[in-house]
Motif scaffolding. Sequence first.
Motif, PDB file in Angstrom:
ATOM      1  N   ARG A 247     -38.210  -7.083 -60.393  1.00  0.00           N
ATOM      2  CA  ARG A 247     -38.926  -7.040 -59.111  1.00  0.00           C
ATOM      3  C   ARG A 247     -40.274  -7.763 -59.208  1.00  0.00           C
ATOM      4  NH1 ARG A 247     -38.875  -4.100 -54.297  1.00  0.00           N
ATOM      5  NH2 ARG A 247     -40.895  -4.156 -53.273  1.00  0.00           N
ATOM      6  N   ARG A 248     -41.034  -7.468 -60.255  1.00  0.00           N
ATOM      7  CA  ARG A 248     -42.331  -8.104 -60.427  1.00  0.00           C
ATOM      8  C   ARG A 248     -42.194  -9.621 -60.514  1.00  0.00           C
ATOM      9  NH1 ARG A 248     -44.492 -11.116 -63.197  1.00  0.00           N
ATOM     10  NH2 ARG A 248     -43.003 -10.954 -64.877  1.00  0.00           N
ATOM     11  N   ALA A 249     -41.193 -10.097 -61.248  1.00  0.00           N
ATOM     12  CA  ALA A 249     -40.982 -11.542 -61.402  1.00  0.00           C
ATOM     13  C   ALA A 249     -40.611 -12.189 -60.068  1.00  0.00           C
ATOM     14  CB  ALA A 249     -39.892 -11.801 -62.442  1.00  0.00           C
ATOM     15  N   LEU A 250     -39.739 -11.548 -59.304  1.00  0.00           N
ATOM     16  CA  LEU A 250     -39.352 -12.107 -58.000  1.00  0.00           C
ATOM     17  C   LEU A 250     -40.524 -12.083 -57.018  1.00  0.00           C
ATOM     18  CD1 LEU A 250     -35.757 -10.657 -57.644  1.00  0.00           C
ATOM     19  CD2 LEU A 250     -36.401 -13.052 -58.052  1.00  0.00           C
ATOM     20  N   GLU A 251     -41.346 -11.036 -57.094  1.00  0.00           N
ATOM     21  CA  GLU A 251     -42.537 -10.990 -56.242  1.00  0.00           C
ATOM     22  C   GLU A 251     -43.509 -12.105 -56.623  1.00  0.00           C
ATOM     23  OE1 GLU A 251     -43.810  -6.936 -56.769  1.00  0.00           O
ATOM     24  OE2 GLU A 251     -42.664  -6.271 -55.009  1.00  0.00           O
ATOM     25  N   GLN A 252     -43.635 -12.378 -57.916  1.00  0.00           N
ATOM     26  CA  GLN A 252     -44.500 -13.476 -58.357  1.00  0.00           C
ATOM     27  C   GLN A 252     -43.958 -14.811 -57.872  1.00  0.00           C
ATOM     28  OE1 GLN A 252     -47.556 -13.269 -60.015  1.00  0.00           O
ATOM     29  NE2 GLN A 252     -47.621 -15.422 -59.415  1.00  0.00           N
ATOM     30  N   LEU A 253     -42.643 -15.000 -57.959  1.00  0.00           N
ATOM     31  CA  LEU A 253     -42.027 -16.232 -57.465  1.00  0.00           C
ATOM     32  C   LEU A 253     -42.287 -16.394 -55.969  1.00  0.00           C
ATOM     33  CD1 LEU A 253     -40.240 -18.717 -58.038  1.00  0.00           C
ATOM     34  CD2 LEU A 253     -38.265 -17.278 -57.523  1.00  0.00           C
TER      35      LEU A 253
ATOM     36  N   HIS B  36     -39.419 -22.231 -62.862  1.00  0.00           N
ATOM     37  CA  HIS B  36     -40.382 -21.158 -62.646  1.00  0.00           C
ATOM     38  C   HIS B  36     -40.108 -19.936 -63.517  1.00  0.00           C
ATOM     39  CE1 HIS B  36     -42.158 -23.455 -59.490  1.00  0.00           C
ATOM     40  NE2 HIS B  36     -40.955 -23.706 -59.052  1.00  0.00           N
ATOM     41  N   ARG B  37     -39.189 -20.089 -64.462  1.00  0.00           N
ATOM     42  CA  ARG B  37     -38.830 -18.966 -65.329  1.00  0.00           C
ATOM     43  C   ARG B  37     -40.052 -18.434 -66.072  1.00  0.00           C
ATOM     44  NH1 ARG B  37     -33.887 -20.246 -68.577  1.00  0.00           N
ATOM     45  NH2 ARG B  37     -32.896 -19.729 -66.636  1.00  0.00           N
TER      46      ARG B  37
END
Length: 158
Positions: free
Chosen positions: A67-73, A115-116
């Motif tokens: 979730r945190r990674a997708l929110e950052q993206l 963006h990984r």
Amino acid sequence: MRPGTGVATSRGGGGGAAGASRAVGEERALTSVAAGARYEGEPEDLPRLWHVTLSVSGEESPLAEVRRALEQLAHDHPFLLTSRYANDHAEIRYWEEARDLHDAAAVALRLWGEHRQTAGLPPWEIVGLEVIDRQTYHQRISEGYGPAPATPVGVHPF
């Protein structure tokens, strides 16, 4: 001949001087084919909107990290409409402005990998890609297919 395009292409090697001896259509770079009469008079490189759905999956990751990674993206790239996720897969939907489907698909196929690290995305692989034009998207919505327009924008669990 490439299926569905009516364009013959050559895959042969060949070198020689500027192609003076080649037949028409041989040894040329692949380019987009105009969509037909409905685009007459419009520049070929006029950008259009494409709806992209990118599906990724891989080994399980903690839900909070996904979730945190997708929110950052989504923060880094505000064009993202919505992301759905689980601990082993995710789906990202967004609009892309591009000259043609090929360009929109190329950008989509690079999105996850490029963006990984910056977004901290899991090391998942792309397992699905759908790119459709705006007219097709709206036609599907009107026929009851696809995500409902009221789907909340943002990052949500499946």
